[in-house]
Design an enzyme around this catalytic site. Structure first.
Site, mmCIF file in Angstrom:
data_model
loop_
_atom_site.group_PDB
_atom_site.id
_atom_site.type_symbol
_atom_site.label_atom_id
_atom_site.label_comp_id
_atom_site.label_asym_id
_atom_site.label_seq_id
_atom_site.Cartn_x
_atom_site.Cartn_y
_atom_site.Cartn_z
ATOM 1 C CG HIS A 168 -12.386 -20.160 -26.424
ATOM 2 N ND1 HIS A 168 -13.048 -20.902 -25.467
ATOM 3 C CD2 HIS A 168 -13.280 -19.254 -26.884
ATOM 4 C CE1 HIS A 168 -14.298 -20.447 -25.373
ATOM 5 N NE2 HIS A 168 -14.463 -19.451 -26.225
ATOM 6 C CE LYS B 134 -17.908 -21.012 -27.707
ATOM 7 N NZ LYS B 134 -18.276 -20.910 -26.287
ATOM 8 C CG ASN C 144 -15.633 -19.727 -31.037
ATOM 9 O OD1 ASN C 144 -15.540 -20.674 -31.820
ATOM 10 N ND2 ASN C 144 -15.174 -19.773 -29.799
#
Ligand code: 13P
Length: 247
Positions: free
Chosen positions: A96, A12, A10
């Site tokens: 998330h 982000k 991930n």
């Protein structure tokens, strides 16, 4: 482990196009189809297409970091599950803790996103996890169990659902639960899933939160840990590959 572990990166809101495409190219070049693990990277939405081009023909899968509950419509700034699918994604992270905290996403919203993902043919990676205060209060299993009950759609199976346990206090902090604590939560999640699907044993349950090459072997060896959802350590080729290879 009873199934092929999933190692998910991930990214982000990190990297730029040059760094993201370089990372993707290096991963694509290093991961063989016959690996013991499956790998997916989840870049920021603006870079999905460029990363998809680097991953073409490789076994490394592409995922989104979020999707809207609707397939299309007047939702400025949002990205729909069919759009992710159109770009070559096969996975999407939903729920998330950063989305839950920054955007007020409730379990009901997360569930609707997971359903939208399935409708578009994507595998949702549904995230759950307790805060530090909840852990200190001894409510971890209750909180996480409730999140699974309310965030995970019914009737999915090992091919159409991934769950990720990410203790909020372990994300980006360098702190991790003990292996016994991870084992307890993952076993609980498996049990709760069995009320939702006849196929709970085949659903991959990832651990996330400060996974690094130095702790991956230990964490991935825990019962019911079927892979990892990796943040910071997924941004560097060598670190992410080392985590994957610790499978
Ligand atoms: P870190 O690996 O940086 O702790 O992030 C975990 C995470 O939130 C992955 O989704």
């Amino acid at each position: 482990m009873t199934m092929r572990p999933l190692i998910a990166g991930n990214w982000k809101m990190n990297l730029d196009r040059a760094a993201g495409t370089t990372l993707a190219r290096e991963l694509a070049g290093a991961v063989a189809s016959a690996s013991a693990f499956e790998m997916v990277v989840c870049p920021p939405a603006p870079y999905l297409l460029a990363v998809a081009e680097e991953l073409a023909g490789s076994p490394v899968a592409l995922g989104g970091q979020d999707c809207h509950t609707a397939a299309s419509g007047a939702h400025t700034g949002d990205v729909s599950a069919p759009m992710l699918s159109d770009l070559g994604c096969t996975y999407v992270i939903v729920g998330h803790s950063e989305r839950r905290a920054d955007h007020g996403e409730t379990d009901a919203v997360v569930r609707a996103k997971a359903e939208a993902a399935r409708a578009a043919g994507l595998v949702p990676i549904v995230c759950v996890g307790e805060t530090e205060a909840q852990r200190d209060a001894g409510t971890t299993l209750d909180i996480v169990g409730r999140q699974v009950v309310d965030s995970v759609p019914d009737g999915l199976d090992g091919a159409t659902l991934v769950v990720a346990y990410e203790p909020v206090w372990a994300i980006g902090t360098g702190r991790t639960p003990t292996v016994d604590d991870v084992a307890a939560v993952h076993a609980h999640i498996r049990g709760v899933l069995s009320a939702k699907t006849a196929d709970a044993a085949a659903v991959r349950i990832l651990y996330g939160g400060s996974v690094k090459s130095s702790n991956a072997v230990e964490l991935l060896a825990v019962a019911n840990v079927d892979g990892a959802l990796v943040g910071g350590a997924s941004l560097k080729t060598a670190d992410f590959l080392a985590i994957a290879r610790s499978v």
